[in-house]
Motif scaffolding. Structure first.
Motif, PDB file in Angstrom:
ATOM      1  N   THR A 160       0.938  -1.240  -0.038  1.00 41.21           N
ATOM      2  CA  THR A 160      -0.045   0.106   0.017  1.00 41.21           C
ATOM      3  C   THR A 160       0.861   1.469  -0.148  1.00 41.21           C
ATOM      4  OG1 THR A 160      -1.651  -1.134   1.255  1.00 41.21           O
ATOM      5  CG2 THR A 160      -1.839   1.207   1.402  1.00 41.21           C
ATOM      6  N   ILE A 161       0.322   2.403  -0.572  1.00 41.74           N
ATOM      7  CA  ILE A 161       1.092   3.414  -0.555  1.00 41.74           C
ATOM      8  C   ILE A 161      -0.152   4.668  -0.304  1.00 41.74           C
ATOM      9  CG2 ILE A 161       0.906   4.129  -3.007  1.00 41.74           C
ATOM     10  CD1 ILE A 161       3.879   5.351  -2.460  1.00 41.74           C
ATOM     11  N   GLU A 162       0.307   5.596   0.551  1.00 38.14           N
ATOM     12  CA  GLU A 162      -0.796   6.565   0.746  1.00 38.14           C
ATOM     13  C   GLU A 162      -0.529   7.641  -0.368  1.00 38.14           C
ATOM     14  OE1 GLU A 162      -1.367   6.422   5.530  1.00 38.14           O
ATOM     15  OE2 GLU A 162      -0.342   8.243   4.875  1.00 38.14           O
ATOM     16  N   ALA A 163      -1.666   8.625  -0.556  1.00 35.47           N
ATOM     17  CA  ALA A 163      -1.661   9.440  -1.650  1.00 35.47           C
ATOM     18  C   ALA A 163      -2.357  10.618  -1.419  1.00 35.47           C
ATOM     19  CB  ALA A 163      -1.813   8.960  -3.117  1.00 35.47           C
ATOM     20  N   ASN A 164      -2.034  11.859  -1.759  1.00 31.23           N
ATOM     21  CA  ASN A 164      -2.992  12.847  -1.644  1.00 31.23           C
ATOM     22  C   ASN A 164      -3.533  13.451  -3.118  1.00 31.23           C
ATOM     23  OD1 ASN A 164      -3.574  15.870  -1.541  1.00 31.23           O
ATOM     24  ND2 ASN A 164      -2.821  16.077   0.272  1.00 31.23           N
ATOM     25  N   PRO A 165      -4.654  13.676  -3.324  1.00 32.03           N
ATOM     26  CA  PRO A 165      -5.168  14.312  -4.610  1.00 32.03           C
ATOM     27  C   PRO A 165      -4.415  15.372  -5.175  1.00 32.03           C
ATOM     28  CG  PRO A 165      -6.955  13.515  -3.589  1.00 32.03           C
ATOM     29  CD  PRO A 165      -5.786  13.421  -2.285  1.00 32.03           C
ATOM     30  N   GLY A 166      -3.943  15.969  -4.259  1.00 33.44           N
ATOM     31  CA  GLY A 166      -3.245  17.243  -4.956  1.00 33.44           C
ATOM     32  C   GLY A 166      -1.623  17.119  -5.166  1.00 33.44           C
ATOM     33  N   THR A 167      -1.188  15.940  -4.947  1.00 34.25           N
ATOM     34  CA  THR A 167      -0.021  15.568  -5.617  1.00 34.25           C
ATOM     35  C   THR A 167       0.204  14.334  -6.275  1.00 34.25           C
ATOM     36  OG1 THR A 167       0.513  14.478  -3.300  1.00 34.25           O
ATOM     37  CG2 THR A 167       1.177  17.079  -3.638  1.00 34.25           C
ATOM     38  N   LEU A 168      -0.855  13.775  -6.697  1.00 37.10           N
ATOM     39  CA  LEU A 168      -0.741  12.679  -7.343  1.00 37.10           C
ATOM     40  C   LEU A 168      -0.958  12.691  -8.930  1.00 37.10           C
ATOM     41  CD1 LEU A 168      -0.458   9.453  -6.864  1.00 37.10           C
ATOM     42  CD2 LEU A 168      -2.957   9.435  -6.528  1.00 37.10           C
ATOM     43  N   THR A 169       0.024  12.199  -9.538  1.00 41.54           N
ATOM     44  CA  THR A 169       0.036  12.520 -11.192  1.00 41.54           C
ATOM     45  C   THR A 169      -0.271  11.154 -11.909  1.00 41.54           C
ATOM     46  OG1 THR A 169       2.343  12.228 -11.228  1.00 41.54           O
ATOM     47  CG2 THR A 169       1.267  14.526 -11.032  1.00 41.54           C
ATOM     48  N   LYS A 170      -0.438  11.047 -13.183  1.00 40.61           N
ATOM     49  CA  LYS A 170      -0.422   9.962 -14.009  1.00 40.61           C
ATOM     50  C   LYS A 170       0.545   9.192 -13.959  1.00 40.61           C
ATOM     51  CE  LYS A 170      -2.704   9.543 -17.833  1.00 40.61           C
ATOM     52  NZ  LYS A 170      -3.342   9.714 -19.150  1.00 40.61           N
ATOM     53  N   ASP A 171       1.872   9.922 -14.024  1.00 39.26           N
ATOM     54  CA  ASP A 171       3.252   9.568 -14.010  1.00 39.26           C
ATOM     55  C   ASP A 171       3.515   8.679 -12.719  1.00 39.26           C
ATOM     56  OD1 ASP A 171       3.638  10.174 -16.728  1.00 39.26           O
ATOM     57  OD2 ASP A 171       5.033  11.957 -16.059  1.00 39.26           O
ATOM     58  N   LYS A 172       3.168   9.213 -11.646  1.00 42.57           N
ATOM     59  CA  LYS A 172       3.526   8.701 -10.301  1.00 42.57           C
ATOM     60  C   LYS A 172       2.718   7.226 -10.388  1.00 42.57           C
ATOM     61  CE  LYS A 172       4.616  13.191  -8.026  1.00 42.57           C
ATOM     62  NZ  LYS A 172       4.393  14.058  -6.783  1.00 42.57           N
ATOM     63  N   LEU A 173       1.400   7.451 -10.460  1.00 44.20           N
ATOM     64  CA  LEU A 173       0.610   6.216 -10.479  1.00 44.20           C
ATOM     65  C   LEU A 173       1.222   5.101 -11.521  1.00 44.20           C
ATOM     66  CD1 LEU A 173      -2.976   7.829 -10.420  1.00 44.20           C
ATOM     67  CD2 LEU A 173      -2.120   6.330  -8.812  1.00 44.20           C
ATOM     68  N   ARG A 174       1.616   5.600 -12.685  1.00 41.12           N
ATOM     69  CA  ARG A 174       2.127   4.469 -13.399  1.00 41.12           C
ATOM     70  C   ARG A 174       3.457   3.976 -12.546  1.00 41.12           C
ATOM     71  NH1 ARG A 174       1.325   7.742 -19.132  1.00 41.12           N
ATOM     72  NH2 ARG A 174      -0.587   6.683 -19.841  1.00 41.12           N
ATOM     73  N   LEU A 175       4.422   4.675 -12.091  1.00 44.95           N
ATOM     74  CA  LEU A 175       5.568   4.227 -11.520  1.00 44.95           C
ATOM     75  C   LEU A 175       4.910   3.288 -10.396  1.00 44.95           C
ATOM     76  CD1 LEU A 175       8.367   4.310 -10.948  1.00 44.95           C
ATOM     77  CD2 LEU A 175       8.266   6.238  -9.674  1.00 44.95           C
ATOM     78  N   MET A 176       3.815   3.783  -9.517  1.00 42.14           N
ATOM     79  CA  MET A 176       3.630   2.933  -8.439  1.00 42.14           C
ATOM     80  C   MET A 176       3.191   1.665  -8.866  1.00 42.14           C
ATOM     81  SD  MET A 176       1.465   5.873  -6.608  1.00 42.14           S
ATOM     82  CE  MET A 176       2.251   7.117  -5.605  1.00 42.14           C
ATOM     83  N   LYS A 177       2.494   1.644 -10.016  1.00 39.08           N
ATOM     84  CA  LYS A 177       1.863   0.201 -10.619  1.00 39.08           C
ATOM     85  C   LYS A 177       3.097  -0.679 -11.038  1.00 39.08           C
ATOM     86  CE  LYS A 177      -1.502  -2.247 -12.407  1.00 39.08           C
ATOM     87  NZ  LYS A 177      -2.761  -2.830 -11.265  1.00 39.08           N
ATOM     88  N   ALA A 178       4.170  -0.055 -11.721  1.00 42.93           N
ATOM     89  CA  ALA A 178       5.185  -0.634 -12.274  1.00 42.93           C
ATOM     90  C   ALA A 178       5.958  -1.242 -11.146  1.00 42.93           C
ATOM     91  CB  ALA A 178       5.939   0.046 -13.254  1.00 42.93           C
TER      92      ALA A 178
END
Length: 384
Positions: A97-115
């Protein structure tokens, strides 16, 4: 080292400190992130060498929290994931699990998390009402949260948790209902809902002391609680812990370790560990934490030596937080004592008051007991 333990990794950086937050997190310290990540990796390395197998730890769950982990840029996140992979065996990790804030989450960061193997995201929404968000110091707006959740779903995240709050300044029953209904409509898998607590040292505590904090009435807060406790189960979210609701099979594996007396290791400034029947805490101050790691110290600051009395009490407090309650046979196996021999008077009183129930080999809170859990917890303090 057994794999029946959890790992928590703390990222203490925030863009802005929320007005209710007393967690070890700091705004305006981004210049320390790179140095911090280096010491975080070193702390994991030292711990893996001492307690791991073949220089790696093999936990059941890994949880990256904060602060705001999603404040890190993609290069810094990549460093964090690389360090974790270097010192942790992820082949046995059931939940990452990773915590995230909608104000700092981007598509690139999400893709990196997934990978990088993240299979669960916990998003701090708190409310879907912009007025509420502004009053509690959040940096995002409701539209950001909705967009962020839909983006994560589109990228293949199928285990998303939302944090919501009630009893907030400026919140009324209509805005609470809107938030709960929006969360259900987004079809996330897990929803945590916390009542506002005024903690020492927070902006809200200072405002309260000056008479400048306007909160909903106790009656309204109780009505909010009742609405949440009725509406989320009706929407398919099973209540499995006092503040946590999930679709079947999506209960938080990591947080459940805390409530089931399972050991865990904590890394980072202000992180806690429960290891070999002692509780440890790292320095909250970032510089003090990094200096500690540079000295080669791990699990060095004992917060509490957990003797049998404290262990039994905590076993019960934590077990009661979950709807399935305290497993009486597990208590006997753990302490070689019958739970009634230790807490019998308190148990009988809570059963008589209807706050506690006994079924399926467990003692658990009733619906009314969930509402007044602190009263029940008090019955599991043994005295000297």
């Amino acid at each position: 080292m057994e794999s029946n333990f959890g790992i928590y990794i703390h990222i203490p950086f925030c863009k802005q400190k929320c007005f209710y937050c007393d967690f070890p997190s700091f705004a305006g310290r981004e210049r320390l992130i790179d140095s911090y990540l280096a010491e975080l990796s070193r702390e994991m390395e030292l711990t893996a060498l001492k307690y791991g197998q073949d220089g790696k730890m093999a936990p059941y769950t890994v949880y990256i929290g904060g602060g705001t982990p999603s404040l890190l840029d993609t290069a810094q996140l990549a460093r964090l994931f690389s360090a974790a992979n270097e010192h942790i065996r992820f082949d046995q990790v059931a939940e990452f699990t990773i915590e995230a804030n909608p104000g700092t989450l981007t598509k690139d960061k999400l893709r990196l998390m997934k990978a990088s193997g993240v299979n669960r995201i916990s998003i701090g929404v708190q409310s879907f009402d912009d007025n509420c968000l502004k009053k509690i110091g959040r940096i995002h707006r409701a539209g950001d949260a909705i967009e962020c959740i839909k983006l994560a779903q589109s990228l293949g995240f199928y285990n998303i948790s939302l944090d919501l709050m009630y009893g907030l300044p400026g919140q009324n029953m209509d805005t609470l209902k809107q938030s709960i209904e929006q969360a259900i409509a987004l079809q996330v898998q897990h929803i945590s809902v916390y009542g506002l607590q005024l903690e020492d040292g927070t902006v809200f505590a200072r405002q309260q002391a000056m008479g400048k904090l306007q909160l909903p009435t106790d009656e309204l807060v109780e009505n909010m609680y009742d609405y949440i406790a009725a509406t989320l189960p009706a929407g398919g979210y099973n209540r499995y812990e006092i503040s946590n609701y999930a679709l079947s099979g999506y209960e938080s594996k990591h947080n459940s370790l805390y409530w089931q007396d399972v050991p865990y290791l904590g890394f980072g400034a202000g992180a806690h560990a429960y290891w070999q029947v002692n509780r440890y805490e790292n320095p909250t101050n970032i510089d003090a934490y990094m200096a500690m790691v540079r000295r080669g110290e791990i699990l060095s600051n004992i917060e509490e030596k957990v003797d049998e009395k404290a262990h039994m009490e905590e076993f019960c407090f934590l077990g009661l937080r979950m709807t399935k309650g305290i497993d009486k046979e597990k208590f006997r196996e753990t302490f070689n004592k019958d739970i009634y021999a230790v807490f019998g008077d308190g148990i009988k009183e809570m059963l008589d008051k209807g706050f506690l129930q006994e079924k399926d080999g467990a003692l658990s809170l009733t619906t009314i007991g969930m509402k007044y859990g602190n009263i029940v917890f008090g019955a599991f303090i043994t005295g000297e």
